[in-house]
Design a protein around this motif. Structure first.
Motif, PDB file in Angstrom:
ATOM      1  N   SER A  42      -1.620  23.911  22.638  1.00 19.11           N
ATOM      2  CA  SER A  42      -0.532  23.406  23.468  1.00 19.11           C
ATOM      3  C   SER A  42       0.392  22.490  22.682  1.00 19.11           C
ATOM      4  O   SER A  42       1.614  22.633  22.727  1.00 19.11           O
ATOM      5  CB  SER A  42      -1.114  22.658  24.676  1.00 19.11           C
ATOM      6  N   PHE A  43      -0.200  21.557  21.938  1.00 17.77           N
ATOM      7  CA  PHE A  43       0.625  20.561  21.245  1.00 17.77           C
ATOM      8  C   PHE A  43       1.268  21.124  19.978  1.00 17.77           C
ATOM      9  O   PHE A  43       2.448  20.893  19.716  1.00 17.77           O
ATOM     10  CB  PHE A  43      -0.211  19.333  20.899  1.00 17.77           C
ATOM     11  N   VAL A  44       0.502  21.874  19.207  1.00 17.79           N
ATOM     12  CA  VAL A  44       0.994  22.337  17.909  1.00 17.79           C
ATOM     13  C   VAL A  44       1.888  23.562  18.032  1.00 17.79           C
ATOM     14  O   VAL A  44       2.925  23.653  17.378  1.00 17.79           O
ATOM     15  CB  VAL A  44      -0.193  22.640  16.966  1.00 17.79           C
ATOM     16  N   ALA A  45       1.489  24.515  18.886  1.00 16.76           N
ATOM     17  CA  ALA A  45       2.168  25.813  18.898  1.00 16.76           C
ATOM     18  C   ALA A  45       3.090  26.040  20.086  1.00 16.76           C
ATOM     19  O   ALA A  45       3.855  27.000  20.085  1.00 16.76           O
ATOM     20  CB  ALA A  45       1.132  26.933  18.846  1.00 16.76           C
ATOM     21  N   LEU A  46       3.022  25.192  21.097  1.00 19.49           N
ATOM     22  CA  LEU A  46       3.930  25.363  22.233  1.00 19.49           C
ATOM     23  C   LEU A  46       5.050  24.337  22.133  1.00 19.49           C
ATOM     24  O   LEU A  46       5.849  24.405  21.214  1.00 19.49           O
ATOM     25  CB  LEU A  46       3.146  25.280  23.554  1.00 19.49           C
ATOM     26  N   ASP A  47       5.117  23.367  23.026  1.00 22.84           N
ATOM     27  CA  ASP A  47       6.263  22.449  23.006  1.00 22.84           C
ATOM     28  C   ASP A  47       5.862  20.995  22.888  1.00 22.84           C
ATOM     29  O   ASP A  47       6.482  20.099  23.466  1.00 22.84           O
ATOM     30  CB  ASP A  47       7.112  22.661  24.263  1.00 22.84           C
TER      31      ASP A  47
END
Length: 244
Positions: A42-47
Motif C-alpha cells: 500500500s505505502f510503497v507501490a500504491l499512493d
C-alpha cells in the motif's frame, strides 16, 4: 474419602483455559505478517498511505490538505473509507457471535475467509497489471487493501481475548513496555508479533523489487496459513462434540 464430583481417581475437574492456545497465537502472528505485507504494498507501490494504520492516514490526510496535494487527499480518503467499510460490515456480521478464549467463533472465521478472498482478487488484479497499476486501478486496490485490513481488525476485536491486534501495534508495544517488560511480566509473543510485522513488510518489498507482479501473493499465502491455524481448535472442538 474422595468427593464423587472429583471422579474416581480423586483428581480435580479440569479448569477451563484462560489463555489462547498455541494455534491461535500462531494465527495472530501470521495475520500480523500478512498485514505487514499489505502495508508495504500500500505505502510503497500504491499512493503512499497505509492500509490498516488509520492514525497515520489521518495525519497524512492533514498533510496532503496542507500541501494542496489532491492525489494524497484522495488516497487517504480511500484508505479511511475502505477500512471503515470493512470494519463496519465485519462488526455487523460478528455482533452476535460469542467470544471465548479457546477458539475463534464461526462468524470471525467466516470474515477472515472473506478477507482471504478479497486479498486473492486484489492479487489477481495486481498480477494481471504486471505489478504496475494505473491511476484508477491504484484507487480500487487502495480501497480494497484498506477494506481487508478493516475486516481483519474488526474480526480480532470480535474474537476478544482469544486474539490480539494485528494491524496496529503501537498500543501493543506500549503495553508490553509498561505492563510487561517494565513490570517483569513480559508476554513473549509480543516480540514475535513485532518481528512478524517487520518480516511481512520486508519480504513484500523484496518481492516488489524482484518480481513485482507476484507481490500480492504473499499476503494471501500468509492469511490462508493464519485461517488454517485458527481452524485447528475448531476442528478439535468438533471432534470432541462428535465423540460425546
Amino acid at each position: 474419602m474422595s468427593d464423587p464430583r472429583e471422579g474416581r481417581t480423586g483428581e480435580q475437574p479440569a479448569q477451563p483455559p484462560t489463555e489462547p492456545g498455541v494455534a491461535l497465537r500462531l494465527a495472530v502472528v501470521l495475520l500480523v505478517a500478512a498485514s505487514g505485507a499489505v502495508e508495504a504494498i500500500s505505502f510503497v507501490a500504491l499512493d503512499h498511505v497505509f492500509a490498516g494504520v488509520m492514525t497515520s492516514n489521518i495525519a497524512l490526510l492533514g498533510m496532503a490538505i496542507g500541501r494542496g496535494q489532491g492525489t494524497g487527499v484522495t488516497a487517504a480518503v480511500l484508505a479511511l473509507t475502505g477500512f471503515a467499510v470493512g470494519a463496519a460490515v465485519t462488526a455487523a456480521f460478528t455482533r452476535r457471535g460469542a467470544s471465548v478464549v479457546t477458539h475463534w467463533s464461526p462468524p470471525v472465521m467466516f470474515c477472515l475467509v472473506a478477507e482471504v478472498l478479497l486479498l486473492t482478487v486484489g492479487a489477481g488484479i495486481w498480477a494481471a497489471l504486471g505489478g504496475e497499476p494505473g491511476h484508477t486501478a491504484r484507487d480500487v486496490l487502495q480501497f480494497g487493501a484498506a477494506a481487508t485490513m478493516g475486516i481483519q481488525s474488526a474480526a480480532m476485536v470480535a474474537a476478544g481475548r482469544a486474539a490480539a491486534p494485528t494491524t496496529y501495534l503501537t498500543g501493543t508495544l506500549a503495553t508490553y513496555i509498561v505492563k510487561g517488560a517494565g513490570a517483569g511480566r513480559p508476554d513473549h509473543w509480543v516480540p514475535v508479533r513485532l518481528a512478524a510485522l517487520v518480516a511481512g513488510a520486508g519480504f513484500s518489498v523484496a518481492l516488489l523489487r524482484a518480481a513485482p507482479e507476484w507481490a500480492g501473493v504473499l499476503p494471501v499465502a500468509l492469511a490462508v496459513c493464519a485461517v488454517a491455524a485458527a481452524g485447528v481448535p475448531l476442528m478439535r472442538l468438533g471432534r470432541r462434540s462428535v465423540g460425546r
